[in-house]
Structure formats: structure tokens, C-alpha cells
Design a protein around this motif. Sequence first.
Motif, mmCIF file in Angstrom:
data_model
loop_
_atom_site.group_PDB
_atom_site.id
_atom_site.type_symbol
_atom_site.label_atom_id
_atom_site.label_comp_id
_atom_site.label_asym_id
_atom_site.label_seq_id
_atom_site.Cartn_x
_atom_site.Cartn_y
_atom_site.Cartn_z
ATOM 1 N N ASP A 75 0.826 -1.211 0.000
ATOM 2 C CA ASP A 75 0.000 0.000 0.000
ATOM 3 C C ASP A 75 0.858 1.258 0.000
ATOM 4 N N ASP A 76 2.109 1.134 0.472
ATOM 5 C CA ASP A 76 3.004 2.285 0.482
ATOM 6 C C ASP A 76 3.362 2.741 -0.930
ATOM 7 N N CYS A 77 3.180 1.865 -1.925
ATOM 8 C CA CYS A 77 3.531 2.183 -3.310
ATOM 9 C C CYS A 77 2.310 2.423 -4.192
ATOM 10 N N ALA A 78 1.114 2.367 -3.591
ATOM 11 C CA ALA A 78 -0.100 2.508 -4.410
ATOM 12 C C ALA A 78 -0.124 3.840 -5.147
ATOM 13 N N GLY A 97 -1.901 -4.146 2.591
ATOM 14 C CA GLY A 97 -1.679 -3.153 3.630
ATOM 15 C C GLY A 97 -1.544 -3.786 4.994
ATOM 16 N N LYS A 98 -1.347 -2.923 6.019
ATOM 17 C CA LYS A 98 -1.165 -3.440 7.379
ATOM 18 C C LYS A 98 -2.075 -2.760 8.395
ATOM 19 N N ASP A 99 -2.916 -1.818 7.948
ATOM 20 C CA ASP A 99 -3.776 -1.078 8.858
ATOM 21 C C ASP A 99 -5.215 -1.543 8.694
ATOM 22 N N PRO A 100 -5.742 -2.333 9.639
ATOM 23 C CA PRO A 100 -7.113 -2.848 9.492
ATOM 24 C C PRO A 100 -8.173 -1.758 9.582
ATOM 25 N N GLY A 104 -9.658 3.259 3.322
ATOM 26 C CA GLY A 104 -9.253 3.836 2.047
ATOM 27 C C GLY A 104 -8.475 2.893 1.157
ATOM 28 N N ILE A 105 -7.987 1.766 1.700
ATOM 29 C CA ILE A 105 -7.205 0.844 0.886
ATOM 30 C C ILE A 105 -8.046 0.275 -0.248
ATOM 31 N N PRO A 121 -2.128 -8.577 9.684
ATOM 32 C CA PRO A 121 -1.946 -10.036 9.601
ATOM 33 C C PRO A 121 -3.237 -10.831 9.444
ATOM 34 N N GLU A 122 -4.398 -10.135 9.475
ATOM 35 C CA GLU A 122 -5.660 -10.876 9.473
ATOM 36 C C GLU A 122 -5.834 -11.759 8.245
ATOM 37 N N SER A 123 -5.319 -11.314 7.109
ATOM 38 C CA SER A 123 -5.559 -12.031 5.853
ATOM 39 C C SER A 123 -4.395 -12.928 5.453
ATOM 40 N N GLU A 124 -3.492 -13.230 6.370
ATOM 41 C CA GLU A 124 -2.299 -13.998 6.000
ATOM 42 C C GLU A 124 -2.641 -15.360 5.401
ATOM 43 N N ALA A 125 -3.544 -16.103 6.044
ATOM 44 C CA ALA A 125 -3.854 -17.449 5.557
ATOM 45 C C ALA A 125 -4.444 -17.405 4.157
ATOM 46 N N ARG A 126 -5.369 -16.460 3.928
ATOM 47 C CA ARG A 126 -5.980 -16.351 2.600
ATOM 48 C C ARG A 126 -4.960 -15.921 1.553
ATOM 49 N N LEU A 127 -4.023 -15.051 1.945
ATOM 50 C CA LEU A 127 -3.021 -14.609 0.983
ATOM 51 C C LEU A 127 -2.057 -15.738 0.644
#
Length: 380
Positions: A75-78, A97-100, A104-105, A121-127
Motif C-alpha cells: 500500500d506504500d507504493c499505491a 496493507g497493514k492497517d485494518p 481507504g485501501i 496479519p488478518e488475511s495472511e492465511a488467505r493470501l
Amino acid sequence: MAGSNSSEWPQKTGAGGAGPLIVTEDEELLDDLLRLCAAAGALPEVAHGTLPRPASGTGERRGEGGAAPLTLIGDDCAHRFATTGLGALGERAVLVGKDPDDAGIWRRAVEIGARGVSVLPESEARLVDRIADAVEGAGRPARTVGVIGGRGGAGASTLACALALAAARAGRRTMLVDADPLGGGLDVLLGGERADGLRWPAFADSRGRVAGQALEESLPELHALRLLSWDRGDCASVPPDAMRAVLAAARRRGGVVVVDLPRRLDPAALEALGQLDMGLLVVPAELRAVAAAHRVVATVGQALGDLRAVVLGPCGSGLDGAEIARLLKLPLAGELAPETGLPAALAAGRPPGAGDRGPLARFCADFWDQVPDRGEEAPV
């Protein structure tokens, strides 16, 4: 570029093609993404802040490796792509991103054309799953059919083997999974108890994700299909997590997966039910079998939306296939006439339905004609 330049693309990795492309200048996020790629068995390429110049002016190809199967953009490069967008690469791009709490993401993903968003980290498994699917080149999942007996000795294992053999004979990628630890072993029915390859105990500790190609290549190959059965040891069950991981890997490979289910559903078998497209309940044409099948339907029907009856003859005038299906309140998948030569064939080491003649082989061929595969298999 870290570790390479725009003309030095990584070689093909894993079961699919090239690894994913990571675009970020956030070192902490980069560490997280590298860790997730490793968990998915993928070797990524890293770009700092921008996409590398495409080869041949296509905007998609990366040398001989072809397009990145997945592009992970921090997200820092969006903001760097807000004007130009990602073009065709956006179809396989995820904004990470890292901010739940940052809603705006999603807006930024739309602005640059990324089709996915992942918040760690919430989406780690899905990613991890998304990365592994991309690297494996996963196409449409396998058509997955389970077979269960309406009563003991109904012939569910025999039908499961014959269905798998018919699918393999028709040229479909086929895996047969023995989910009944007390059934005696489908490798015996197929005459492959001494065949090289792994059995269920080797996967008992599986958690998370199993690579589909690695699973397929590790199993015994018998009669043009892959078989996951039990050994002769004391292992009488596998944890539900292992069943989930193994069947998910089998489904990702495409084609056909046939599962032989136990009548007494343990947690692993219930997990298997959740991954089936269809279940076949084998019911002999007799009143006691119908009564027993009612109890199976009451249990299996809670976990499986598409359960159909296969009525095993001979059928009497008052208890034919249509009537048994009506009593069980199930659709009728078909009637299976008795095959008088089956016991002798099994005693001689010939698998059930191995030829293209006989009631069992004809039933299975007709079944697959009516229930085609999904039309697109994962690449070999």
C-alpha cells in the motif's frame, strides 16, 4: 530491483510457472510477504517501488517465464500507480496493507486497478492460499464425488473404485481417496497394496496447505489414477485438518476426485463431506437397507446439499429404484444391476469395473457422461 534486474527473471518455481512479483519499499511489509511466499512454496521477485520494464512491449511478459502469476503491491507504493494504473497486470494484482482500520485501501485498489486487497496479519492465511494457487497455476477445481453405503456391505467401496477407474479410462486426471480407515484399504481392491507411494499416515500431521502437485506425485499410481489409501499399520484416523488440507490440494489439481466415505462419520469424514460436490448413497433394494439408509441420510444430508441414491439390484416389482429414492427423499442417480462375475474377478485380482463391459462399468461410464468435469483442468 533487489536480487535481480529487469532482464534477469527468476526461473519457473513450484508446480506452476514463475513466482509472484512483490512491489514495496516497506521493509517490514517485504519481510512479511517473503515469509508468506515461503509458506506457499513460491520464490518471488522483488521490485522496490515500481514495476520492472516489461519485455517485448507487451506489458505482461517477463522473458521466457511469462507474466507474473500474481503481483503483490504494498500500500506504500499505491500512489505510484494512481495515474498510470496497472493495466492488464491488475487482473492478477493484490494491494497489501497493514492497517485494518484504513478503509481507504479499497478505494486505492480501485484507483490503480488491483483486483484484490489483503490486510495483514488478518488475511495472511488467505493470501498464502492465493499465492500458492497462482504459483501452481490452479484452474477449475476437481469434480469431487463421495460414495457412502446405505448399510454395511452395500458395495460403496466397489462403486468408488469403479467410478475412479472409469474417469481415468476416459482420460481425466483422477484421484481416488480412501476416507474409510476401517474399510480394508482400496489399494487391496485395486491390487496395489505393494505399490510405491505414500499412504494416509504420512499426511496425518498435515496442517495449513499441501501442494497439489507434490501430493499427486507422492501417491501410488494404479490403473492411470492416483490413490490415497491406508497402510497396514495401526493408524485408524487422521485429524480433520489433515483431511481438509489433503482434499483441498487434490481438488486444486482439477479433473476428478472420488472419495470412499465411512458409514460412521468421524470428524475427518465430516470434513470430507464439506468438500464434496455430490454424494452417492448406495442402497441395496431391500427394506432393511432402506431403513438403515434413512439414518445415513439424516446425518449426511446435514453436511451435503447434493446427495443422490444409487439402488443396487435386483429390484422387485414393489421396491424399484424410483420407489426407494422416493422413500429416502433423494434424487435417483440410477439403478445398478448385479454383476455376477464380480466376486470371481476380485478374487483373481481384477479391480471392480476395470473393463468397459458389465453393469458396473456401464453405470460408471453413463454417470460421468451425465456429470461432466468442469471443463478446465489445472495444468499438468
